[in-house]
Design a protein around this motif. Structure first.
Motif, mmCIF file in Angstrom:
data_model
loop_
_atom_site.group_PDB
_atom_site.id
_atom_site.type_symbol
_atom_site.label_atom_id
_atom_site.label_comp_id
_atom_site.label_asym_id
_atom_site.label_seq_id
_atom_site.Cartn_x
_atom_site.Cartn_y
_atom_site.Cartn_z
ATOM 1 N N ALA A 19 0.856 -1.177 0.000
ATOM 2 C CA ALA A 19 0.000 0.000 0.000
ATOM 3 C C ALA A 19 0.895 1.231 0.000
ATOM 4 N N VAL A 20 0.706 2.130 -0.967
ATOM 5 C CA VAL A 20 1.547 3.322 -1.063
ATOM 6 C C VAL A 20 0.666 4.563 -1.118
ATOM 7 N N MET A 21 1.263 5.690 -0.778
ATOM 8 C CA MET A 21 0.589 6.974 -0.865
ATOM 9 C C MET A 21 1.268 7.777 -1.974
ATOM 10 N N ILE A 22 0.501 8.144 -2.994
ATOM 11 C CA ILE A 22 1.037 8.906 -4.116
ATOM 12 C C ILE A 22 0.258 10.214 -4.223
ATOM 13 N N ASP A 23 0.885 11.302 -3.870
ATOM 14 C CA ASP A 23 0.241 12.628 -3.920
ATOM 15 C C ASP A 23 -1.081 12.636 -3.167
ATOM 16 N N GLY A 24 -1.087 12.031 -1.977
ATOM 17 C CA GLY A 24 -2.289 12.014 -1.157
ATOM 18 C C GLY A 24 -3.298 10.950 -1.524
ATOM 19 N N LEU A 25 -2.988 10.095 -2.483
ATOM 20 C CA LEU A 25 -3.906 9.057 -2.941
ATOM 21 C C LEU A 25 -3.397 7.695 -2.490
ATOM 22 N N ASP A 26 -4.233 6.945 -1.768
ATOM 23 C CA ASP A 26 -3.879 5.588 -1.365
ATOM 24 C C ASP A 26 -3.976 4.661 -2.565
ATOM 25 N N VAL A 27 -2.915 3.928 -2.836
ATOM 26 C CA VAL A 27 -2.854 3.033 -3.990
ATOM 27 C C VAL A 27 -2.312 1.688 -3.541
ATOM 28 N N ARG A 28 -2.976 0.624 -3.944
ATOM 29 C CA ARG A 28 -2.474 -0.722 -3.705
ATOM 30 C C ARG A 28 -1.717 -1.177 -4.952
ATOM 31 N N VAL A 29 -0.435 -1.457 -4.802
ATOM 32 C CA VAL A 29 0.403 -1.879 -5.928
ATOM 33 C C VAL A 29 0.700 -3.370 -5.785
ATOM 34 N N THR A 30 0.404 -4.124 -6.819
ATOM 35 C CA THR A 30 0.680 -5.561 -6.847
ATOM 36 C C THR A 30 1.575 -5.867 -8.030
ATOM 37 N N ARG A 31 2.700 -6.508 -7.772
ATOM 38 C CA ARG A 31 3.622 -6.890 -8.835
ATOM 39 C C ARG A 31 3.329 -8.322 -9.250
ATOM 40 N N LYS A 32 3.205 -8.509 -10.580
ATOM 41 C CA LYS A 32 2.819 -9.812 -11.114
ATOM 42 C C LYS A 32 3.673 -10.150 -12.329
ATOM 43 N N PRO A 33 3.654 -11.406 -12.755
ATOM 44 C CA PRO A 33 4.365 -11.785 -13.992
ATOM 45 C C PRO A 33 3.537 -11.434 -15.227
ATOM 46 N N ILE A 34 3.360 -10.133 -15.461
ATOM 47 C CA ILE A 34 2.580 -9.639 -16.595
ATOM 48 C C ILE A 34 3.444 -8.698 -17.419
ATOM 49 N N LYS A 35 2.967 -8.359 -18.627
ATOM 50 C CA LYS A 35 3.748 -7.527 -19.531
ATOM 51 C C LYS A 35 3.393 -6.051 -19.423
ATOM 52 N N ASN A 36 2.119 -5.748 -19.145
ATOM 53 C CA ASN A 36 1.665 -4.365 -19.098
ATOM 54 C C ASN A 36 1.227 -3.978 -17.695
ATOM 55 N N MET A 37 1.108 -2.684 -17.484
ATOM 56 C CA MET A 37 0.657 -2.165 -16.210
ATOM 57 C C MET A 37 -0.822 -1.784 -16.324
ATOM 58 N N TYR A 38 -1.602 -2.109 -15.279
ATOM 59 C CA TYR A 38 -3.039 -1.853 -15.289
ATOM 60 C C TYR A 38 -3.444 -1.071 -14.042
ATOM 61 N N LEU A 39 -4.451 -0.223 -14.229
ATOM 62 C CA LEU A 39 -5.006 0.569 -13.142
ATOM 63 C C LEU A 39 -6.477 0.239 -13.012
ATOM 64 N N ARG A 40 -6.921 -0.099 -11.818
ATOM 65 C CA ARG A 40 -8.323 -0.421 -11.556
ATOM 66 C C ARG A 40 -8.866 0.458 -10.443
ATOM 67 N N ILE A 41 -10.137 0.807 -10.557
ATOM 68 C CA ILE A 41 -10.855 1.476 -9.474
ATOM 69 C C ILE A 41 -11.956 0.525 -9.050
ATOM 70 N N LYS A 42 -11.899 0.044 -7.826
ATOM 71 C CA LYS A 42 -12.776 -1.038 -7.385
ATOM 72 C C LYS A 42 -14.001 -0.481 -6.655
ATOM 73 N N PRO A 43 -15.205 -0.775 -7.188
ATOM 74 C CA PRO A 43 -16.408 -0.369 -6.485
ATOM 75 C C PRO A 43 -16.641 -1.297 -5.295
ATOM 76 N N PRO A 44 -17.396 -0.898 -4.285
ATOM 77 C CA PRO A 44 -18.083 0.396 -4.226
ATOM 78 C C PRO A 44 -17.269 1.490 -3.538
ATOM 79 N N THR A 45 -16.079 1.153 -3.012
ATOM 80 C CA THR A 45 -15.340 2.099 -2.173
ATOM 81 C C THR A 45 -14.405 3.003 -2.954
ATOM 82 N N GLY A 46 -14.156 2.698 -4.238
ATOM 83 C CA GLY A 46 -13.255 3.518 -5.028
ATOM 84 C C GLY A 46 -11.790 3.252 -4.764
ATOM 85 N N ASP A 47 -11.446 2.066 -4.235
ATOM 86 C CA ASP A 47 -10.048 1.725 -3.999
ATOM 87 C C ASP A 47 -9.289 1.704 -5.325
#
Length: 244
Positions: A19-47
């Motif tokens: 869990a990291v804080m980037i410019d006041g925004l809480d972000v969960r970063v997960t490293r995986k064996p993938i080729k591209n980077m993806y960003l998700r906003i998870k309902p209903p809380t907006g994580d």
């Protein structure tokens, strides 16, 4: 930026799950064996969740989130607006209605390389969502029990599977579940308060799991054949706020 790792870090980088804080925004970063980077906003809380290739430099992840900040803020604002609308609908004794909202760009995944939306104004805190009470439970249960016989009569011959038992439950993290080994299906009781198309989608989804345990190619192929519009229904359903 600060973080608290849940797993050991690769040499020279963030931990695999942090869990990291980037410019006041809480972000969960997960490293995986993938080729591209993806960003998700998870309902209903907006994580906010970022999935990144294992060796992605920390600075690249931070820059990625910053470049999508307008997209993030805009979609979280829309999510909060939807929460207020549904809270009002329940307060008025009405059903959830997802009709007419159209697709909300970005609720789901934003792969690296897509442009973000323009900045949106900051939104007020998500309002308190009405909790379950006896009247809501009774109304939801009656609606589902009234709809299930016709739905099963329609979909069991199409899917080619029948559940051994269907249980209605108050769930806070999923709309349905299935145990293929026993043939038992569990449905979120809240589906009885929503547009009937969502109950139908979840039932077909769980019936399909009686064939396919995961969400791989076999599952998707079957769902495409049974319910070609299932991906849009899934997106609409996942924008709804889950009652606590």
């Amino acid at each position: 930026m600060y973080g608290r790792g849940d797993e050991p870090a690769d040499v020279g980088g963030m931990p695999h799950n942090v869990a990291v804080m980037i410019d006041g925004l809480d972000v969960r970063v997960t490293r995986k064996p993938i080729k591209n980077m993806y960003l998700r906003i998870k309902p209903p809380t907006g994580d906010v969740v970022v999935s990144a290739p294992k060796r992605t430099p920390d600075a690249t992840i931070v820059a990625f989130v910053r470049s999508r900040r307008g997209w993030i803020d805009g979609n979280r604002t829309a999510m909060r607006r939807r929460a207020r609308e549904e809270a009002q609908a329940l307060g008025d004794g009405g059903r959830f209605d997802a009709g007419g909202t159209g697709d909300m760009n970005g609720i789901g995944e934003l792969p690296d390389g897509l442009p973000g939306a323009s900045d949106a104004p900051s939104a007020p805190a998500i309002p308190a969502i009405p909790a379950w009470n006896d009247a809501l439970r009774q109304r939801a249960e009656a609606a589902i029990n009234a709809a299930l016989p016709a739905l099963l009569a329609r979909w069991e011959p199409i899917v080619g599977k029948s559940p051994t038992h269907i249980t209605l439950r108050t769930m806070t993290s999923r709309w349905g579940s299935c145990t293929p080994r026993t043939g038992r299906i569990r449905l979120n009781l809240q589906l009885g308060l929503m547009d009937p198309k969502f109950l139908e989608y979840v039932l077909v989804h769980e019936l399909t799991h009686l064939w396919e345990h995961g969400h791989g190619e076999g599952f998707r192929r079957r769902m495409d054949a049974y319910l070609p519009d299932w991906r849009r229904l899934r997106r609409e359903l996942n924008r709804h706020v889950v009652l606590r």
